[in-house]
Design a protein around this motif. Structure first.
Motif, PDB file in Angstrom:
ATOM      1  N   LYS A 148       0.833  -1.204   0.000  1.00 63.32           N
ATOM      2  CA  LYS A 148       0.000   0.000   0.000  1.00 63.32           C
ATOM      3  C   LYS A 148       0.867   1.252   0.000  1.00 63.32           C
ATOM      4  O   LYS A 148       0.634   2.188  -0.787  1.00 63.32           O
ATOM      5  N   ALA A 149       1.871   1.284   0.859  1.00 63.75           N
ATOM      6  CA  ALA A 149       2.746   2.459   0.930  1.00 63.75           C
ATOM      7  C   ALA A 149       3.490   2.668  -0.387  1.00 63.75           C
ATOM      8  O   ALA A 149       3.582   3.797  -0.902  1.00 63.75           O
ATOM      9  N   LEU A 150       4.011   1.595  -0.944  1.00 60.93           N
ATOM     10  CA  LEU A 150       4.795   1.705  -2.182  1.00 60.93           C
ATOM     11  C   LEU A 150       3.914   2.087  -3.373  1.00 60.93           C
ATOM     12  O   LEU A 150       4.305   2.907  -4.210  1.00 60.93           O
ATOM     13  N   LEU A 151       2.730   1.509  -3.461  1.00 63.61           N
ATOM     14  CA  LEU A 151       1.853   1.800  -4.595  1.00 63.61           C
ATOM     15  C   LEU A 151       1.226   3.186  -4.480  1.00 63.61           C
ATOM     16  O   LEU A 151       1.044   3.874  -5.491  1.00 63.61           O
ATOM     17  N   ASP A 152       0.909   3.611  -3.263  1.00 63.04           N
ATOM     18  CA  ASP A 152       0.424   4.983  -3.085  1.00 63.04           C
ATOM     19  C   ASP A 152       1.506   5.978  -3.521  1.00 63.04           C
ATOM     20  O   ASP A 152       1.206   6.998  -4.152  1.00 63.04           O
ATOM     21  N   TRP A 153       2.741   5.677  -3.165  1.00 66.48           N
ATOM     22  CA  TRP A 153       3.871   6.528  -3.580  1.00 66.48           C
ATOM     23  C   TRP A 153       4.032   6.519  -5.098  1.00 66.48           C
ATOM     24  O   TRP A 153       4.216   7.565  -5.720  1.00 66.48           O
ATOM     25  N   PHE A 154       3.949   5.336  -5.690  1.00 65.99           N
ATOM     26  CA  PHE A 154       4.025   5.200  -7.153  1.00 65.99           C
ATOM     27  C   PHE A 154       2.970   6.061  -7.834  1.00 65.99           C
ATOM     28  O   PHE A 154       3.250   6.738  -8.829  1.00 65.99           O
ATOM     29  N   GLU A 155       1.748   6.043  -7.290  1.00 62.89           N
ATOM     30  CA  GLU A 155       0.663   6.817  -7.898  1.00 62.89           C
ATOM     31  C   GLU A 155       0.995   8.310  -7.937  1.00 62.89           C
ATOM     32  O   GLU A 155       0.651   9.013  -8.890  1.00 62.89           O
ATOM     33  N   GLU A 156       1.678   8.795  -6.900  1.00 57.94           N
ATOM     34  CA  GLU A 156       1.930  10.233  -6.772  1.00 57.94           C
ATOM     35  C   GLU A 156       3.258  10.673  -7.375  1.00 57.94           C
ATOM     36  O   GLU A 156       3.461  11.875  -7.556  1.00 57.94           O
ATOM     37  N   GLU A 157       4.150   9.729  -7.674  1.00 59.75           N
ATOM     38  CA  GLU A 157       5.478  10.083  -8.165  1.00 59.75           C
ATOM     39  C   GLU A 157       5.445  10.306  -9.692  1.00 59.75           C
ATOM     40  O   GLU A 157       5.276   9.362 -10.456  1.00 59.75           O
ATOM     41  N   PRO A 158       5.606  11.553 -10.156  1.00 59.77           N
ATOM     42  CA  PRO A 158       5.487  11.823 -11.592  1.00 59.77           C
ATOM     43  C   PRO A 158       6.566  11.160 -12.450  1.00 59.77           C
ATOM     44  O   PRO A 158       6.357  10.952 -13.645  1.00 59.77           O
ATOM     45  N   GLU A 159       7.696  10.797 -11.856  1.00 57.69           N
ATOM     46  CA  GLU A 159       8.769  10.151 -12.621  1.00 57.69           C
ATOM     47  C   GLU A 159       8.454   8.703 -12.964  1.00 57.69           C
ATOM     48  O   GLU A 159       9.083   8.123 -13.845  1.00 57.69           O
ATOM     49  N   LEU A 160       7.499   8.101 -12.265  1.00 57.39           N
ATOM     50  CA  LEU A 160       7.172   6.695 -12.471  1.00 57.39           C
ATOM     51  C   LEU A 160       5.889   6.561 -13.276  1.00 57.39           C
ATOM     52  O   LEU A 160       4.854   7.088 -12.887  1.00 57.39           O
ATOM     53  N   TRP A 161       5.974   5.834 -14.378  1.00 54.91           N
ATOM     54  CA  TRP A 161       4.849   5.740 -15.309  1.00 54.91           C
ATOM     55  C   TRP A 161       4.254   4.335 -15.391  1.00 54.91           C
ATOM     56  O   TRP A 161       3.116   4.170 -15.824  1.00 54.91           O
ATOM     57  N   VAL A 162       5.017   3.304 -15.011  1.00 55.39           N
ATOM     58  CA  VAL A 162       4.578   1.909 -15.119  1.00 55.39           C
ATOM     59  C   VAL A 162       5.114   1.140 -13.917  1.00 55.39           C
ATOM     60  O   VAL A 162       6.239   1.389 -13.468  1.00 55.39           O
ATOM     61  N   VAL A 163       4.323   0.186 -13.403  1.00 53.48           N
ATOM     62  CA  VAL A 163       4.816  -0.708 -12.359  1.00 53.48           C
ATOM     63  C   VAL A 163       4.687  -2.154 -12.820  1.00 53.48           C
ATOM     64  O   VAL A 163       3.703  -2.533 -13.476  1.00 53.48           O
ATOM     65  N   ILE A 164       5.704  -2.946 -12.499  1.00 56.88           N
ATOM     66  CA  ILE A 164       5.708  -4.393 -12.741  1.00 56.88           C
ATOM     67  C   ILE A 164       5.662  -5.079 -11.384  1.00 56.88           C
ATOM     68  O   ILE A 164       6.416  -4.717 -10.474  1.00 56.88           O
ATOM     69  N   VAL A 165       4.782  -6.064 -11.230  1.00 49.70           N
ATOM     70  CA  VAL A 165       4.737  -6.843  -9.991  1.00 49.70           C
ATOM     71  C   VAL A 165       5.072  -8.291 -10.315  1.00 49.70           C
ATOM     72  O   VAL A 165       4.603  -8.844 -11.320  1.00 49.70           O
ATOM     73  N   THR A 166       5.889  -8.912  -9.472  1.00 52.03           N
ATOM     74  CA  THR A 166       6.296 -10.290  -9.688  1.00 52.03           C
ATOM     75  C   THR A 166       6.556 -10.943  -8.345  1.00 52.03           C
ATOM     76  O   THR A 166       6.432 -10.304  -7.288  1.00 52.03           O
ATOM     77  N   GLY A 167       6.904 -12.223  -8.371  1.00 54.00           N
ATOM     78  CA  GLY A 167       7.186 -12.954  -7.145  1.00 54.00           C
ATOM     79  C   GLY A 167       8.550 -13.609  -7.192  1.00 54.00           C
ATOM     80  O   GLY A 167       8.960 -14.120  -8.238  1.00 54.00           O
ATOM     81  N   GLU A 168       9.239 -13.607  -6.076  1.00 54.19           N
ATOM     82  CA  GLU A 168      10.532 -14.286  -5.964  1.00 54.19           C
ATOM     83  C   GLU A 168      10.298 -15.787  -5.826  1.00 54.19           C
ATOM     84  O   GLU A 168       9.346 -16.229  -5.169  1.00 54.19           O
ATOM     85  N   GLY A 169      11.148 -16.583  -6.462  1.00 52.31           N
ATOM     86  CA  GLY A 169      11.043 -18.024  -6.312  1.00 52.31           C
ATOM     87  C   GLY A 169      10.111 -18.681  -7.301  1.00 52.31           C
ATOM     88  O   GLY A 169       9.882 -18.183  -8.400  1.00 52.31           O
TER      89      GLY A 169
END
Length: 277
Positions: free
Chosen positions: A45-66
């Motif tokens: 939640k904290a990271l994605l809320d930040w992503f939403e507000e950060e103008p330098e970030l335009w795309v997010v990729i989500v994945t899993g380790e392992g």
């Protein structure tokens, strides 16, 4: 791209910036098949809320380790709460506006790409159903097995799967708790875009993000808004709401439309700037 400072988070989520304007979030509990914990949800939640507000970030990729993207909720912890009468599932679902892992019902106007290796089950499947693009390994598998455990896919997965696959195919997964493979997910059910060898999942997701980043971020985010509105309204309502939105105004009144058209006339690649809503 300037040095970005994400919010504090635990080691259950790994954060990286693979290319300019892209954020990579990795679920990092591989020994537990990346089953979601309250701490992971809080971090996301904290990271994605930040992503939403950060103008330098335009795309997010989500994945899993392992070997698994995400096995869903931690059923052992859920069982403990249920047996002790501490479960308040209906209240918890209603109160969590962004859904499972702060992702399954998040209405972001920035594109979200899921990079799936291994499998996505339960809540993990509900996460990727809310992503805009899904890159899957050729040995990946997918399931919504909640009915086998006496629960249900309540975090947005039912309507999204019905929307993408249709009632009968959605019923095949939801009522049987059936597991399907990557080719079925792409060819029959329609929620996977691309199937590649496991070693190519992350590179393909990054390359896909770069294709998005090559476009005007204003236009991409306004177009994503149009896709979200299409799920909520009929054609006329969606079109009019989209037309008068702040995102559409930014497209037609912002700097990137001028740059895109000028670059076309001058036969060169455009140089986009961060959106300014």
């Amino acid at each position: 791209m300037p040095c970005l400072q994400p919010p504090k988070h635990s080691d259950q989520i790994k954060v990286a910036f693979p290319v300019d304007h892209a954020l990579l979030l990795t679920f990092n509990r591989p020994k537990s098949l990346n089953a979601m914990t309250p701490q992971m949800t809080e971090d996301l939640k904290a990271l994605l809320d930040w992503f939403e507000e950060e103008p330098e970030l335009w795309v997010v990729i989500v994945t899993g380790e392992g070997r698994v993207f995400c096995a869903g909720a931690d059923l052992k912890a859920w069982n403990t709460d249920q047996q002790k009468g501490r479960s308040n599932e209906q209240e918890d679902v209603a109160a969590n506006v962004h859904g499972f892992a702060s992702l399954s019902r998040r209405s972001s106007t920035k594109p979200i790409i899921a990079a799936v290796r291994g499998g996505a089950y339960g809540g993990g499947m509900e996460i990727l159903l809310n992503c805009d693009l899904v890159i899957a390994a050729d040995d990946a598998s997918f399931a919504l097995p909640e009915v086998k455990r006496g629960v249900m896919a309540i975090q947005g997965g039912i309507p999204r799967l019905a929307y993408s696959a249709g009632h009968q195919l959605a019923s095949e997964m939801l009522l049987l708790g059936k597991t399907i493979d990557a080719m079925d997910a792409r060819n029959r059910f329609g929620f996977v875009n691309t199937v590649v060898p496991a070693s190519q999942v992350i590179p393909t997701a990054i390359a896909t993000a770069q294709q998005i980043i090559a476009n005007s971020p204003d236009a991409v985010q306004a177009t994503k808004l149009g896709l979200l509105l299409a799920q909520k309204h009929n054609v006329s309502e969606a079109m009019m709401t989209h037309t008068w939105s702040a995102h559409s105004k930014q497209v037609y009144k912002g700097a990137n439309i001028k740059e895109g058209l000028k670059a076309f006339a001058e036969k060169r690649a455009p140089k986009w700037t961060n959106p300014k809503l």
